[in-house]
Enzyme design. Sequence first.
Site, PDB file in Angstrom:
ATOM      1  N   GLU A 143       0.823  -1.220   0.000  1.00 33.64           N
ATOM      2  CA  GLU A 143       0.000   0.000   0.000  1.00 33.64           C
ATOM      3  C   GLU A 143       0.856   1.270   0.000  1.00 33.64           C
ATOM      4  O   GLU A 143       0.773   2.096   0.912  1.00 33.64           O
ATOM      5  CB  GLU A 143      -0.952  -0.003   1.193  1.00 33.64           C
ATOM      6  CG  GLU A 143      -1.952  -1.130   1.140  1.00 33.64           C
ATOM      7  CD  GLU A 143      -2.856  -1.200   2.364  1.00 33.64           C
ATOM      8  OE1 GLU A 143      -3.875  -1.907   2.296  1.00 33.64           O
ATOM      9  OE2 GLU A 143      -2.536  -0.555   3.390  1.00 33.64           O
ATOM     10  N   GLU A 299      -6.386  -7.738  -0.959  1.00 32.93           N
ATOM     11  CA  GLU A 299      -7.009  -7.750   0.362  1.00 32.93           C
ATOM     12  C   GLU A 299      -8.493  -7.460   0.175  1.00 32.93           C
ATOM     13  O   GLU A 299      -8.855  -6.402  -0.342  1.00 32.93           O
ATOM     14  CB  GLU A 299      -6.389  -6.708   1.303  1.00 32.93           C
ATOM     15  CG  GLU A 299      -4.926  -6.955   1.632  1.00 32.93           C
ATOM     16  CD  GLU A 299      -4.356  -5.927   2.598  1.00 32.93           C
ATOM     17  OE1 GLU A 299      -5.155  -5.243   3.276  1.00 32.93           O
ATOM     18  OE2 GLU A 299      -3.125  -5.797   2.666  1.00 32.93           O
TER      19      GLU A 299
END
Length: 658
Positions: A143, A299
Amino acid sequence: MPRIGVDYYPEQWDRSLWEPDAMLMREAGVTVVRLAEFSWSRLEPEEGRFEFGWLDEAVELFGRHGIGVVLGTPTAAPPNWLARRYPDVLPLDSQLHPQYPGVRGHRCYNSPSLNRYAAVIVDKLASRYAHNPSVIGWQTDNEFSLIACHCPSCNDKFRAWLQRKYESLETLNREWGTVVWSGEFGQWSEVTTPLGGSKHLNPSYLLDYNRFQTDSAVAFQQMQVDILREKCPDRWVTHNLWSYPSYLDYYKLCETLDFASFDYYPHTSPDKTETSPYSGALSLDLARGVKRKNFWIMEQLSGSPGCWFPMWRMPYPGYIRAASWQSISRGADAVVHFRWRSALTGAEQFWHGLIDHSNVPGRRFREFRQLADEVNRLAPLLEGTTVRNETAILFSHEQHIALDIQPQASGMNYFENVKTYHKALTKLGIGVDVINWTEPLDGYKLVITPSLYLLDWDTASRLAQFAADGGTLVLMNRTGVKNLNNVCRMEPLPGPLAECAGVTVEEYDPIGGDMHRMTCAGGSSYEALQWADILSPVTAEPIAWYADDYFAGKPAVTLNRYGRGTVCYIGTNPEEAYFIHLFGSLADELGIGRLAGLPEGVQVSCRSKEGAAYLFIFNFTREDKEVNIGREYDSILTGGKAGSVLRVAPYGVEIVKV
């Protein structure tokens, strides 16, 4: 071929759990796991001492159970020994305060020490697992975000970045307009990162600093990609993007990756569930648009998130399955759920996984098993399918940044407005690609451009040519305000697009939260929000007018025939209902296929390949909905027939061959 997986952290669990977990995963239909993205301290507990035995064991275990492994490079969380010995690893904020270890993301992309030691750990991992048949691919870091660092390394590199772009201080001073407030630089050493954090700094300066920090993240990742490509040439490389909006330019970040990945956490609380699936649809279309190809979800929501904020509601029955199929319907080729089991320790203890702390599989796990069974069963049919649309929204991280640097009106937000356009199209049953504003437009019939606040002549010419060649171009207010250096243009708006729009802006009023209305030719009336361009048509024809204030009766929306196409200019930000009316009319005129009459909360999407197309229908509400799909189809989900009118249960899914 769509795959179902989970994120797993063997380093956080006793070894006695590994084998039972892998066996249960296999039984549940898991075909892929992601490992190791936060495990640097376990892989290298001391400088130069590497311990890969535990990861070897985990990779071998999953491989033995037929589960492919994605390895994450662990650079998002440098170990304490690295930050202690080499403090240049830590980013400094605008007040020159360091970010300390203990969370994650405590690293400056330009730190010499971080780059040196990150290269070592990535090289060690890549060399060790390059030929391991269980390792199917790599995820870089975790991320990435735009880190506003002001350390000495960032200052040196920012200065060098500016020297490459502008070549001389004279050019930089001119292009930024530093004469304002006596901000001119007399020597390069005076140029620093924007220290102090003031919102009143030169907007050109701030925009370039943000661009520089994107380039810094790109360079840090590219160092890792180069190592992985050299050591593992037959394995793919991706990165898991965090949510939108983001100052980090995801298009640049993913340019050299094989495909993009995205982390998808649709909101579960009742006050959000009405809008969250629509926002989620936009995020998924944005993720697909990053590379203009299918992507992965690395995710996916598995339970209630919570930790540093109060926990959301647990996903309603069917929600996990529906959101996962929604991801696949919009181009995901894998959906990896975060996480297998809720953590017993650490900051994310209450970011719930598929299995709760009790270690007793429950309702959410049973729903996941149903999903995995369905996906594995339908994977051969869906293999090779992609999402193909004739409508596009042009998205720009730079426009978002520039408009955040200088907000134009109270309540006016670039990304929120993009949401409105996309939501209207979704409610109309129109598939839409959300792509970088610099991308070619071949194959599209309808192109919608959120405020092109920064605009150059090359982009304007490309958009005008799209319309001249027969396309329909929709321009929004605050277009053509500035050049790419964030400097205002001295010409009537919409600047370089005024000719093809056939209209100029006579005056504007930042109406913000003041309520205004506009009327259309047929007499219908809509709210006009945030902004009011008072328009002077040249060759365009008005199709909506303001109904009040000193500009009552003045055009608010115009339509211009340009070449073989059409340019629509919208001078305000109308309510969603107007966009449903306008986009529906334009789509019908252009012959763009859509599933009309969708009930509120129902979404559709289509994946296709040569000779086959599959329509996905979702009910993202807590009550039954009826959907008219026009005729009877074969359901590939149930194997039966789907009638022309489908009754879809709360959070229900149907997939039909069309």
